[in-house]
Design an enzyme around this catalytic site. Structure first.
Site, short mmCIF file in Angstrom:
data_model
loop_
_atom_site.label_atom_id
_atom_site.label_comp_id
_atom_site.label_asym_id
_atom_site.label_seq_id
_atom_site.Cartn_x
_atom_site.Cartn_y
_atom_site.Cartn_z
N ASP A 31 0.71 -1.00 0.07
CA ASP A 31 -0.45 -0.32 -0.11
C ASP A 31 1.41 1.29 0.18
OD1 ASP A 31 -2.07 -1.69 -0.18
OD2 ASP A 31 -2.21 -1.41 2.70
N GLU A 207 -11.21 -0.74 -4.14
CA GLU A 207 -11.10 -0.47 -3.24
C GLU A 207 -9.73 0.41 -3.42
OE1 GLU A 207 -10.05 -3.68 -0.79
OE2 GLU A 207 -8.45 -4.50 -1.92
#
Length: 318
Positions: A31, A207
Protein backbone atom coordinates in the site's frame (compact mmCIF):
# COMPACT_ATOMS: atom_id res chain seq x y z
CA UNK A 1 32.68 -25.90 -18.67
CA UNK A 2 34.47 -23.43 -16.36
CA UNK A 3 33.89 -20.67 -18.92
CA UNK A 4 30.17 -21.51 -19.07
CA UNK A 5 29.85 -21.46 -15.28
CA UNK A 6 31.73 -18.15 -15.07
CA UNK A 7 29.49 -16.64 -17.74
CA UNK A 8 26.39 -17.80 -15.87
CA UNK A 9 27.64 -16.30 -12.60
CA UNK A 10 28.40 -12.97 -14.26
CA UNK A 11 24.99 -12.96 -15.94
CA UNK A 12 23.26 -13.62 -12.61
CA UNK A 13 25.23 -10.79 -10.99
CA UNK A 14 24.19 -8.44 -13.79
CA UNK A 15 20.54 -9.44 -13.47
CA UNK A 16 20.60 -8.92 -9.70
CA UNK A 17 22.27 -5.54 -10.12
CA UNK A 18 19.52 -4.27 -12.46
CA UNK A 19 16.61 -5.89 -10.64
CA UNK A 20 15.42 -2.90 -8.65
CA UNK A 21 11.83 -4.09 -8.19
CA UNK A 22 10.69 -4.68 -5.53
CA UNK A 23 12.43 -1.57 -4.20
CA UNK A 24 12.25 -2.68 -0.55
CA UNK A 25 13.73 -6.14 -0.06
CA UNK A 26 14.53 -6.53 3.65
CA UNK A 27 10.88 -6.51 4.81
CA UNK A 28 7.52 -7.06 3.16
CA UNK A 29 5.74 -3.81 2.36
CA UNK A 30 2.37 -2.88 0.85
CA UNK A 31 0.00 0.00 0.00
CA UNK A 32 2.57 2.63 -1.07
CA UNK A 33 1.92 6.34 -0.52
CA UNK A 34 4.56 8.78 -1.84
CA UNK A 35 4.94 12.51 -1.16
CA UNK A 36 7.68 14.98 -2.07
CA UNK A 37 8.99 17.41 0.53
CA UNK A 38 12.08 19.63 0.21
CA UNK A 39 13.62 17.70 -2.68
CA UNK A 40 13.16 14.32 -0.97
CA UNK A 41 10.62 11.67 -1.86
CA UNK A 42 9.09 10.05 1.23
CA UNK A 43 7.30 6.73 0.86
CA UNK A 44 4.76 5.57 3.46
CA UNK A 45 3.89 1.87 3.43
CA UNK A 46 2.18 -0.91 5.30
CA UNK A 47 4.20 -3.82 6.67
CA UNK A 48 3.25 -7.45 6.05
CA UNK A 49 4.41 -9.96 8.67
CA UNK A 50 2.08 -12.90 8.02
CA UNK A 51 3.63 -16.37 7.85
CA UNK A 52 4.24 -18.11 4.53
CA UNK A 53 1.15 -20.26 5.04
CA UNK A 54 -1.12 -17.52 6.40
CA UNK A 55 -4.54 -16.99 4.87
CA UNK A 56 -5.09 -13.48 6.17
CA UNK A 57 -3.21 -10.25 6.74
CA UNK A 58 -0.91 -9.49 9.64
CA UNK A 59 0.15 -5.84 9.44
CA UNK A 60 1.43 -4.47 12.76
CA UNK A 61 2.67 -1.02 11.72
CA UNK A 62 3.43 1.56 9.04
CA UNK A 63 6.95 2.36 7.79
CA UNK A 64 8.50 5.42 6.16
CA UNK A 65 11.24 5.28 3.53
CA UNK A 66 12.99 8.12 1.70
CA UNK A 67 15.11 8.69 -1.39
CA UNK A 68 16.70 11.52 -3.32
CA UNK A 69 17.68 9.44 -6.37
CA UNK A 70 14.84 6.86 -6.74
CA UNK A 71 17.15 3.86 -6.34
CA UNK A 72 18.64 4.12 -2.85
CA UNK A 73 16.03 3.93 -0.09
CA UNK A 74 16.47 4.69 3.61
CA UNK A 75 14.19 2.90 6.06
CA UNK A 76 13.22 5.30 8.84
CA UNK A 77 11.53 2.46 10.69
CA UNK A 78 8.05 1.73 11.97
CA UNK A 79 6.85 5.23 12.83
CA UNK A 80 3.17 4.54 13.46
CA UNK A 81 0.93 1.64 14.45
CA UNK A 82 -2.68 1.05 15.48
CA UNK A 83 -1.40 1.11 19.08
CA UNK A 84 -0.81 4.86 18.61
CA UNK A 85 -4.58 5.29 18.63
CA UNK A 86 -6.31 4.47 21.92
CA UNK A 87 -9.54 3.65 20.07
CA UNK A 88 -7.95 1.30 17.51
CA UNK A 89 -7.41 -2.42 17.26
CA UNK A 90 -6.28 -4.80 14.54
CA UNK A 91 -4.04 -4.26 11.56
CA UNK A 92 -2.36 -1.32 9.84
CA UNK A 93 -4.17 -1.13 6.51
CA UNK A 94 -3.60 1.33 3.66
CA UNK A 95 -2.74 4.92 4.62
CA UNK A 96 -1.63 8.21 3.07
CA UNK A 97 0.38 11.12 4.46
CA UNK A 98 0.02 14.69 3.23
CA UNK A 99 1.67 17.97 4.22
CA UNK A 100 -0.21 21.16 4.99
CA UNK A 101 1.00 24.38 6.63
CA UNK A 102 4.20 22.74 7.81
CA UNK A 103 2.52 19.75 9.45
CA UNK A 104 2.22 16.18 8.20
CA UNK A 105 -1.13 14.45 8.46
CA UNK A 106 -1.07 10.67 8.18
CA UNK A 107 -4.53 9.29 7.39
CA UNK A 108 -4.72 5.60 8.26
CA UNK A 109 -7.22 2.76 8.12
CA UNK A 110 -7.55 0.18 10.86
CA UNK A 111 -10.36 -1.22 13.02
CA UNK A 112 -12.21 0.42 15.89
CA UNK A 113 -12.62 -1.12 19.31
CA UNK A 114 -16.15 -1.79 20.47
CA UNK A 115 -16.82 1.03 22.89
CA UNK A 116 -19.21 3.92 23.54
CA UNK A 117 -18.17 5.58 20.26
CA UNK A 118 -18.44 2.60 17.93
CA UNK A 119 -19.65 -0.96 17.63
CA UNK A 120 -16.43 -1.82 15.84
CA UNK A 121 -15.65 -2.18 12.17
CA UNK A 122 -13.15 -0.41 9.95
CA UNK A 123 -12.32 3.20 10.77
CA UNK A 124 -10.09 6.01 9.56
CA UNK A 125 -7.86 7.95 11.91
CA UNK A 126 -5.35 10.74 11.48
CA UNK A 127 -1.94 11.22 13.07
CA UNK A 128 0.09 14.41 12.95
CA UNK A 129 3.74 15.43 13.13
CA UNK A 130 5.95 18.44 12.52
CA UNK A 131 8.25 16.30 10.37
CA UNK A 132 7.67 13.73 7.59
CA UNK A 133 9.46 11.12 9.71
CA UNK A 134 7.70 11.87 12.95
CA UNK A 135 7.24 11.45 15.78
CA UNK A 136 3.53 11.08 15.01
CA UNK A 137 0.68 11.23 17.50
CA UNK A 138 -3.08 10.80 17.28
CA UNK A 139 -4.30 14.20 16.09
CA UNK A 140 -7.80 14.12 17.62
CA UNK A 141 -7.97 11.27 20.11
CA UNK A 142 -10.79 9.56 18.22
CA UNK A 143 -11.52 8.16 14.77
CA UNK A 144 -12.26 10.63 11.99
CA UNK A 145 -14.52 8.15 10.17
CA UNK A 146 -16.31 5.23 11.82
CA UNK A 147 -18.44 2.44 10.40
CA UNK A 148 -21.55 4.04 11.88
CA UNK A 149 -21.11 7.09 9.62
CA UNK A 150 -21.53 5.10 6.39
CA UNK A 151 -24.56 2.89 5.83
CA UNK A 152 -24.50 2.12 2.10
CA UNK A 153 -22.66 -1.21 2.50
CA UNK A 154 -23.49 -3.99 4.97
CA UNK A 155 -19.94 -5.22 5.57
CA UNK A 156 -17.85 -3.84 8.42
CA UNK A 157 -14.70 -3.17 6.40
CA UNK A 158 -15.99 -0.62 3.88
CA UNK A 159 -14.25 2.35 5.55
CA UNK A 160 -10.64 1.70 4.54
CA UNK A 161 -7.93 3.02 2.19
CA UNK A 162 -8.01 6.82 2.61
CA UNK A 163 -6.57 9.16 0.00
CA UNK A 164 -6.34 12.90 0.63
CA UNK A 165 -6.06 15.71 -1.90
CA UNK A 166 -5.77 19.50 -1.47
CA UNK A 167 -7.05 21.44 -4.48
CA UNK A 168 -5.67 24.71 -5.85
CA UNK A 169 -8.35 26.62 -3.92
CA UNK A 170 -6.99 25.00 -0.70
CA UNK A 171 -10.08 22.85 -0.19
CA UNK A 172 -9.10 19.37 1.03
CA UNK A 173 -10.94 16.17 0.14
CA UNK A 174 -10.88 12.72 1.72
CA UNK A 175 -11.78 9.73 -0.48
CA UNK A 176 -11.94 6.13 0.73
CA UNK A 177 -13.89 2.89 0.58
CA UNK A 178 -14.22 -0.83 -0.08
CA UNK A 179 -17.09 -1.84 -2.35
CA UNK A 180 -18.15 1.78 -2.80
CA UNK A 181 -16.27 5.04 -3.16
CA UNK A 182 -17.03 7.69 -0.54
CA UNK A 183 -15.79 11.25 -0.10
CA UNK A 184 -16.10 14.19 2.26
CA UNK A 185 -14.57 17.66 2.50
CA UNK A 186 -12.01 18.36 5.20
CA UNK A 187 -11.65 21.62 7.10
CA UNK A 188 -8.39 23.53 6.80
CA UNK A 189 -7.16 22.00 10.05
CA UNK A 190 -7.28 18.56 8.31
CA UNK A 191 -8.75 16.88 11.39
CA UNK A 192 -12.44 17.70 10.96
CA UNK A 193 -14.88 16.88 8.20
CA UNK A 194 -17.02 19.55 6.57
CA UNK A 195 -20.42 18.72 5.11
CA UNK A 196 -21.98 15.32 4.40
CA UNK A 197 -20.30 12.08 3.38
CA UNK A 198 -21.16 11.30 -0.24
CA UNK A 199 -21.08 7.97 -2.07
CA UNK A 200 -19.98 8.58 -5.65
CA UNK A 201 -20.50 6.33 -8.66
CA UNK A 202 -17.20 4.99 -10.03
CA UNK A 203 -17.23 2.07 -12.48
CA UNK A 204 -15.67 -1.18 -11.19
CA UNK A 205 -14.47 0.47 -7.97
CA UNK A 206 -13.31 -1.97 -5.29
CA UNK A 207 -10.79 -0.19 -3.03
CA UNK A 208 -7.50 1.70 -2.82
CA UNK A 209 -8.37 5.09 -4.35
CA UNK A 210 -5.71 7.68 -5.21
CA UNK A 211 -6.89 11.21 -6.06
CA UNK A 212 -4.82 13.91 -7.77
CA UNK A 213 -4.97 16.74 -10.32
CA UNK A 214 -2.92 17.34 -13.46
CA UNK A 215 -3.32 20.20 -15.93
CA UNK A 216 -6.81 21.02 -14.68
CA UNK A 217 -8.04 17.42 -14.89
CA UNK A 218 -8.86 15.34 -11.81
CA UNK A 219 -7.80 11.69 -11.70
CA UNK A 220 -9.27 8.98 -9.49
CA UNK A 221 -7.11 5.85 -9.72
CA UNK A 222 -8.19 2.69 -7.87
CA UNK A 223 -8.16 -1.09 -7.58
CA UNK A 224 -11.08 -2.51 -9.50
CA UNK A 225 -12.65 -5.08 -11.81
CA UNK A 226 -14.80 -6.72 -9.14
CA UNK A 227 -12.85 -9.99 -9.18
CA UNK A 228 -9.51 -11.10 -7.84
CA UNK A 229 -6.73 -10.57 -8.74
CA UNK A 230 -7.31 -6.83 -8.80
CA UNK A 231 -6.33 -4.50 -11.64
CA UNK A 232 -5.74 -0.75 -11.47
CA UNK A 233 -8.34 1.35 -13.27
CA UNK A 234 -9.08 5.06 -13.37
CA UNK A 235 -11.62 7.75 -14.09
CA UNK A 236 -11.33 11.48 -14.77
CA UNK A 237 -13.46 14.50 -14.01
CA UNK A 238 -13.53 18.28 -14.32
CA UNK A 239 -14.36 18.44 -10.60
CA UNK A 240 -12.83 16.82 -7.50
CA UNK A 241 -16.31 15.56 -6.60
CA UNK A 242 -17.20 14.04 -9.98
CA UNK A 243 -19.09 12.91 -11.95
CA UNK A 244 -16.34 10.49 -12.95
CA UNK A 245 -15.72 9.48 -16.55
CA UNK A 246 -14.37 5.93 -16.68
CA UNK A 247 -11.13 5.62 -18.66
CA UNK A 248 -10.16 1.96 -18.33
CA UNK A 249 -7.44 -0.32 -16.98
CA UNK A 250 -3.89 0.99 -16.67
CA UNK A 251 -2.27 -1.87 -14.74
CA UNK A 252 -3.00 -5.54 -15.24
CA UNK A 253 -2.71 -8.19 -12.53
CA UNK A 254 0.52 -8.10 -10.56
CA UNK A 255 2.68 -11.20 -9.93
CA UNK A 256 1.73 -13.45 -7.01
CA UNK A 257 -0.73 -11.11 -5.27
CA UNK A 258 -4.49 -10.76 -5.61
CA UNK A 259 -4.36 -7.11 -4.47
CA UNK A 260 -2.58 -4.10 -5.83
CA UNK A 261 -2.57 -0.48 -4.70
CA UNK A 262 -1.62 2.71 -6.60
CA UNK A 263 0.54 5.58 -5.40
CA UNK A 264 1.33 8.30 -7.97
CA UNK A 265 3.81 11.16 -7.80
CA UNK A 266 5.81 13.54 -10.00
CA UNK A 267 9.43 13.89 -8.93
CA UNK A 268 12.39 15.59 -10.62
CA UNK A 269 10.71 15.76 -14.00
CA UNK A 270 9.30 12.21 -14.13
CA UNK A 271 5.97 10.62 -13.22
CA UNK A 272 6.17 7.50 -11.07
CA UNK A 273 3.65 4.74 -10.38
CA UNK A 274 4.08 2.84 -7.10
CA UNK A 275 2.30 -0.45 -6.45
CA UNK A 276 2.86 -3.75 -4.69
CA UNK A 277 3.17 -7.37 -5.77
CA UNK A 278 4.24 -10.70 -4.23
CA UNK A 279 7.45 -11.29 -6.14
CA UNK A 280 10.05 -11.44 -3.35
CA UNK A 281 11.16 -14.93 -2.26
CA UNK A 282 8.43 -16.43 0.02
CA UNK A 283 6.19 -13.51 -0.98
CA UNK A 284 2.49 -13.69 -1.77
CA UNK A 285 -0.87 -12.06 -1.26
CA UNK A 286 -0.19 -11.56 2.45
CA UNK A 287 3.57 -10.95 2.06
CA UNK A 288 3.70 -8.16 -0.49
CA UNK A 289 6.43 -5.84 -1.74
CA UNK A 290 6.38 -2.28 -3.08
CA UNK A 291 7.59 -1.61 -6.63
CA UNK A 292 7.88 1.49 -8.82
CA UNK A 293 7.76 2.01 -12.59
CA UNK A 294 7.41 4.98 -14.90
CA UNK A 295 4.04 6.51 -15.69
CA UNK A 296 3.32 8.24 -19.00
CA UNK A 297 0.45 10.36 -20.30
CA UNK A 298 -0.98 10.76 -23.78
CA UNK A 299 -1.43 14.23 -25.28
CA UNK A 300 -5.11 14.24 -24.29
CA UNK A 301 -4.28 13.56 -20.63
CA UNK A 302 -5.19 9.88 -20.60
CA UNK A 303 -2.77 7.51 -18.87
CA UNK A 304 -0.78 4.97 -20.83
CA UNK A 305 -0.71 1.36 -19.67
CA UNK A 306 1.79 0.82 -16.87
CA UNK A 307 4.59 -1.49 -17.94
CA UNK A 308 5.58 -3.60 -14.94
CA UNK A 309 9.30 -4.28 -14.89
CA UNK A 310 11.89 -6.01 -12.77
CA UNK A 311 14.41 -3.29 -13.66
CA UNK A 312 12.31 -0.49 -12.14
CA UNK A 313 13.40 3.11 -12.75
CA UNK A 314 16.73 4.81 -13.40
CA UNK A 315 18.59 7.00 -10.90
CA UNK A 316 17.90 10.71 -10.93
CA UNK A 317 20.34 13.40 -9.90
CA UNK A 318 20.34 14.38 -6.24
Amino acid sequence: MKKTILTSVVLCMVLVSVAQNPIIKHIFTADPSPIVYKDTLFLYTGHDTASVTATNYKMPDWHVFSTTDMVNWKDHGALLSPATFSWATGDAYAAQCIERNGKFYWFVSTFHKKDSNSNGGAAIGVAVSDRPTGPFKDAIGKALITNEMTKDKPHAWDDIDPTVFIDDDKQAYLYWGNGSCKWVKLKENMIETEGPITVTEVKNFIEGPWLYKRKGLYYLVYAGRGTKPEMIEYATSNSPTGPWNYQGIIQENVPNSFTTHPGIIDYKGKSYFFYHNGSLPTGGSYRRSVCVDYMYYNADGTIQKIIQTVEGVKPVSK
